[in-house]
Design a protein around this motif. Structure first.
Motif, PDB file in Angstrom:
ATOM      1  N   VAL A 163       3.686  20.021   6.300  1.00  0.00           N
ATOM      2  CA  VAL A 163       4.167  19.278   5.141  1.00  0.00           C
ATOM      3  C   VAL A 163       5.689  19.164   5.182  1.00  0.00           C
ATOM      4  CG1 VAL A 163       4.399  19.330   2.629  1.00  0.00           C
ATOM      5  CG2 VAL A 163       2.199  19.865   3.694  1.00  0.00           C
ATOM      6  N   ALA A 164       6.364  20.267   5.518  1.00  0.00           N
ATOM      7  CA  ALA A 164       7.825  20.257   5.585  1.00  0.00           C
ATOM      8  C   ALA A 164       8.325  19.334   6.699  1.00  0.00           C
ATOM      9  CB  ALA A 164       8.352  21.672   5.801  1.00  0.00           C
ATOM     10  N   LEU A 165       7.659  19.358   7.848  1.00  0.00           N
ATOM     11  CA  LEU A 165       8.060  18.502   8.960  1.00  0.00           C
ATOM     12  C   LEU A 165       7.893  17.026   8.612  1.00  0.00           C
ATOM     13  CD1 LEU A 165       6.582  20.454  12.005  1.00  0.00           C
ATOM     14  CD2 LEU A 165       9.001  19.881  11.657  1.00  0.00           C
ATOM     15  N   ARG A 166       6.797  16.698   7.964  1.00  0.00           N
ATOM     16  CA  ARG A 166       6.576  15.305   7.587  1.00  0.00           C
ATOM     17  C   ARG A 166       7.578  14.858   6.522  1.00  0.00           C
ATOM     18  NH1 ARG A 166      -0.093  15.462   7.530  1.00  0.00           N
ATOM     19  NH2 ARG A 166      -0.353  14.971   9.766  1.00  0.00           N
ATOM     20  N   ALA A 167       7.906  15.754   5.603  1.00  0.00           N
ATOM     21  CA  ALA A 167       8.909  15.422   4.589  1.00  0.00           C
ATOM     22  C   ALA A 167      10.269  15.212   5.245  1.00  0.00           C
ATOM     23  CB  ALA A 167       8.987  16.533   3.548  1.00  0.00           C
ATOM     24  N   TYR A 168      10.623  16.089   6.190  1.00  0.00           N
ATOM     25  CA  TYR A 168      11.902  15.936   6.894  1.00  0.00           C
ATOM     26  C   TYR A 168      11.928  14.624   7.669  1.00  0.00           C
ATOM     27  CZ  TYR A 168      15.463  16.311  10.462  1.00  0.00           C
ATOM     28  OH  TYR A 168      16.515  16.040  11.286  1.00  0.00           O
ATOM     29  N   ARG A 169      10.845  14.323   8.365  1.00  0.00           N
ATOM     30  CA  ARG A 169      10.797  13.108   9.181  1.00  0.00           C
ATOM     31  C   ARG A 169      10.972  11.860   8.313  1.00  0.00           C
ATOM     32  NH1 ARG A 169       8.911  12.141  14.333  1.00  0.00           N
ATOM     33  NH2 ARG A 169       8.342   9.979  14.780  1.00  0.00           N
ATOM     34  N   ALA A 170      10.276  11.824   7.172  1.00  0.00           N
ATOM     35  CA  ALA A 170      10.379  10.666   6.277  1.00  0.00           C
ATOM     36  C   ALA A 170      11.780  10.554   5.694  1.00  0.00           C
ATOM     37  CB  ALA A 170       9.342  10.782   5.163  1.00  0.00           C
ATOM     38  N   LEU A 171      12.365  11.694   5.318  1.00  0.00           N
ATOM     39  CA  LEU A 171      13.705  11.684   4.748  1.00  0.00           C
ATOM     40  C   LEU A 171      14.736  11.260   5.784  1.00  0.00           C
ATOM     41  CD1 LEU A 171      15.521  12.265   2.346  1.00  0.00           C
ATOM     42  CD2 LEU A 171      15.585  14.664   3.050  1.00  0.00           C
ATOM     43  N   ALA A 172      14.581  11.741   7.025  1.00  0.00           N
ATOM     44  CA  ALA A 172      15.514  11.368   8.091  1.00  0.00           C
ATOM     45  C   ALA A 172      15.439   9.883   8.394  1.00  0.00           C
ATOM     46  CB  ALA A 172      15.210  12.182   9.347  1.00  0.00           C
ATOM     47  N   ALA A 173      14.222   9.312   8.344  1.00  0.00           N
ATOM     48  CA  ALA A 173      14.064   7.885   8.604  1.00  0.00           C
ATOM     49  C   ALA A 173      14.728   7.052   7.526  1.00  0.00           C
ATOM     50  CB  ALA A 173      12.583   7.539   8.701  1.00  0.00           C
ATOM     51  N   ALA A 174      14.733   7.572   6.296  1.00  0.00           N
ATOM     52  CA  ALA A 174      15.284   6.809   5.179  1.00  0.00           C
ATOM     53  C   ALA A 174      16.783   7.009   5.008  1.00  0.00           C
ATOM     54  CB  ALA A 174      14.568   7.199   3.892  1.00  0.00           C
ATOM     55  N   ALA A 175      17.230   8.249   5.071  1.00  0.00           N
ATOM     56  CA  ALA A 175      18.619   8.570   4.736  1.00  0.00           C
ATOM     57  C   ALA A 175      19.437   9.038   5.927  1.00  0.00           C
ATOM     58  CB  ALA A 175      18.654   9.638   3.638  1.00  0.00           C
ATOM     59  N   GLY A 176      18.809   9.224   7.072  1.00  0.00           N
ATOM     60  CA  GLY A 176      19.519   9.693   8.247  1.00  0.00           C
ATOM     61  C   GLY A 176      19.298  11.174   8.489  1.00  0.00           C
ATOM     62  N   PRO A 177      19.307  11.603   9.759  1.00  0.00           N
ATOM     63  CA  PRO A 177      19.037  13.009  10.085  1.00  0.00           C
ATOM     64  C   PRO A 177      20.084  13.981   9.555  1.00  0.00           C
ATOM     65  CG  PRO A 177      19.747  11.790  12.035  1.00  0.00           C
ATOM     66  CD  PRO A 177      19.494  10.784  10.964  1.00  0.00           C
ATOM     67  N   VAL A 178      21.327  13.549   9.433  1.00  0.00           N
ATOM     68  CA  VAL A 178      22.376  14.454   8.940  1.00  0.00           C
ATOM     69  C   VAL A 178      22.081  14.856   7.500  1.00  0.00           C
ATOM     70  CG1 VAL A 178      24.814  14.676   8.391  1.00  0.00           C
ATOM     71  CG2 VAL A 178      24.128  13.558  10.512  1.00  0.00           C
TER      72      VAL A 178
END
Length: 235
Positions: A42-57
């Protein structure tokens, strides 16, 4: 590593995200191997979606806060993301209006009472006055300096709107300067149109992607809430 395949990451990427605190620490088995469970997926998928939207930084900065803070703090940070969507959409509309104002010559006389001070324009664009001064130093915005107080007329207001929208989307000063130079000297050239359309489309994509990420973040946040409730049950 199965957890990596399910989330779309390599084994090393999962370990790096764990090291950075973007996902919960894995438990270790007796032989030292990491053991991941549904919480990590769940955490990995949340991170992946957030990185795609707002950037990995931003994602790397935000996920540890969500993991270690209180549920209320996590919810507040998610609310800030939604607020950022609204600001982005507003800036996008204002950039389009500003572009029209720069390109269309109506022949109308701009009335002095419609001019803005630096404080008024900064508030309208949701930026600091120092940002407007910096843009002026870089030649991006040209206020009227006929008096000690800066006044921004129609052209300067329109250009400031464009600069604010492009800066929020990640455009650097040299690229913005090139766009504005072309708009001032040649009108809407093919290159200027392409650059503007690309950035405005990217702002739209990020807004939509943040909406998509909200579902993953909701699941992640709900999981944190359940974990907190189990650790501290309500009497």
């Amino acid at each position: 590593m199965a957890i990596g395949r399910l989330a779309g990451y390599s084994t090393q990427q999962v370990r790096d995200l764990e090291r950075l605190g973007a996902i919960p620490p894995a438990q270790r088995s007796a032989n030292g191997y990491r053991r991941y469970d549904h919480r990590h997926l769940v955490a990995l998928r949340a991170y992946r979606a957030l990185a795609a939207a707002a950037g990995p930084v931003l994602a790397r900065q935000l996920m540890p806060v969500l993991l270690t803070g209180t549920v209320d703090e996590a919810a507040e940070r998610i609310d800030e993301l939604h607020a950022a969507i609204a600001r982005g959409r507003s800036q996008l509309r204002e950039a389009r209006s500003g572009l029209d104002a720069v390109l269309v010559e109506t022949g109308e006389v701009f009335e002095e009472r419609d001019a803005m001070t630096i404080g008024e324009l900064a508030q309208a664009l949701d930026v600091r006055p120092s940002a407007l001064r910096h843009w002026e130093c870089e030649g991006l915005v040209r206020p009227d300096r006929g008096s000690p107080v800066r006044h921004y007329g129609a052209g300067a207001i329109a250009e400031a709107r464009i600069v604010a929208a492009l800066r929020s989307g990640g455009y650097r000063i040299p690229a913005i300067a090139r766009i504005l130079d072309q708009l001032r000297s040649q009108g809407l050239t093919a290159e200027a149109r392409e650059l503007l359309d690309q950035r405005l489309a990217e702002l739209t994509r990020r807004s939509i992607a943040l909406l998509d990420a909200a579902g993953h973040l909701h699941e992640f946040l709900n999981q944190l809430y359940q974990t907190a409730t189990e650790a501290h049950p309500i009497a």
